[in-house]
Design an enzyme around this catalytic site. Sequence first.
Site, mmCIF file in Angstrom:
data_model
loop_
_atom_site.group_PDB
_atom_site.id
_atom_site.type_symbol
_atom_site.label_atom_id
_atom_site.label_comp_id
_atom_site.label_asym_id
_atom_site.label_seq_id
_atom_site.Cartn_x
_atom_site.Cartn_y
_atom_site.Cartn_z
ATOM 1 N N HIS A 198 0.860 -1.198 0.000
ATOM 2 C CA HIS A 198 0.000 0.000 0.000
ATOM 3 C C HIS A 198 0.892 1.242 0.000
ATOM 4 O O HIS A 198 1.955 1.245 0.624
ATOM 5 C CB HIS A 198 -0.919 -0.010 1.229
ATOM 6 C CG HIS A 198 -1.964 1.054 1.136
ATOM 7 N ND1 HIS A 198 -1.698 2.369 1.457
ATOM 8 C CD2 HIS A 198 -3.249 1.022 0.697
ATOM 9 C CE1 HIS A 198 -2.795 3.091 1.238
ATOM 10 N NE2 HIS A 198 -3.743 2.290 0.773
ATOM 11 N N GLU A 214 -3.843 2.431 -7.350
ATOM 12 C CA GLU A 214 -4.208 3.536 -6.456
ATOM 13 C C GLU A 214 -3.256 4.704 -6.710
ATOM 14 O O GLU A 214 -2.143 4.723 -6.149
ATOM 15 C CB GLU A 214 -4.084 3.103 -4.992
ATOM 16 C CG GLU A 214 -5.050 2.018 -4.591
ATOM 17 C CD GLU A 214 -5.375 2.076 -3.099
ATOM 18 O OE1 GLU A 214 -6.552 2.127 -2.773
ATOM 19 O OE2 GLU A 214 -4.444 2.097 -2.277
HETATM 20 P P1 13P Z 1 -9.548 6.645 0.114
HETATM 21 O O1 13P Z 1 -10.695 5.840 -0.465
HETATM 22 O O2 13P Z 1 -9.846 7.204 1.469
HETATM 23 O O3 13P Z 1 -9.030 7.627 -0.867
HETATM 24 O O4 13P Z 1 -8.367 5.594 0.383
HETATM 25 C C1 13P Z 1 -7.973 4.756 -0.648
HETATM 26 C C2 13P Z 1 -7.003 3.769 -0.116
HETATM 27 O O5 13P Z 1 -5.906 4.092 0.269
HETATM 28 C C3 13P Z 1 -7.469 2.371 -0.033
HETATM 29 O O6 13P Z 1 -6.405 1.508 0.173
#
Ligand code: 13P
Length: 295
Positions: free
Chosen positions: A141, A212
């Site tokens: 992550h 992400e």
């Molecule tokens: P948000 O949905 O709060 O932007 O976070 C995304 C995230 O880091 C999920 O792993």
Amino acid sequence: MKRPLITAEDLQQSPDMVIPVGARLTPLAQDLLRKRGAVVRGRGAMPLARRLLIANWKSYKTVGEACEFARALGERVRPPTALQLVICPPFTALATLGEALRGVAELGAQDLSPHDEGAHTGEVAARHLLDVGCSYALVGHSERRAAGEGDALVATKLERALAAGLRPVLCVGETAEERAAGRAEAVVSTQLGRALANTRPTDLPRVVVAYEPRWAIGKGVTPTSAEIAGILGHVRHSLRQMAPEVAERVSVLYGGSVSPDNAGEILALEDCNGALVGGAALDPVRFSAILAAGS
Ligand code: 13P
């Protein structure tokens, strides 16, 4: 020889069941597989990537708060859901939450140790995650990468998760600077390539990839749908290059400020098999609204 009959209940109990060639599927089982994204042709079915909605609670919720969420979610969703729900709470809530969510959602960890169990103070090994009912573990992550986790460590954790029978959720994504320099695709390919360098093609379908973009996390901003589609398509292309025979079976998710307002459009994108949700997944009303938007 009589051909086996597979029911919706069988599929719910064994979500990863490989459908034997020639098996018969009840109409409910066929509906369930279609909802999960499988192509059901005639009497056979070829399972494709699972559709997933994963909650990453980060460092939020006590055990009591987690149980309250499970109760409220259970009131709002009726399994089988169109997207498989997975909740990743803090380690401390895993054991209790797994029980509370039974039949509604699967359980995931937010990280795992690169080591087997042993003299590694503070580490939580894959074995311990399996012990409390986890099926998934986030790996790489961006908040962990920002805390110093490099590609080599991410790759080791991914291998450890696969070896233990967990499904790693490999997070990849570019920073705002990398994006501004036009390097988003290159960064994503490099992270993918390094994390999956030692993954056997036969193990690849158990890997989930979550794109992400780091600048979109927790900011209330997202790339445009066309931009998300472009990167998810690029991820699929990279997977096809690595293992053409199984690339379509890898779930590829989007994460970064997913909300009930934008989920419908994002979850309908080609190559998008679901979402990894942070802030909006802390609230059972918003989380189930995202599920409804993608159903
Ligand atoms: P948000 O949905 O709060 O932007 O976070 C995304 C995230 O880091 C999920 O792993």
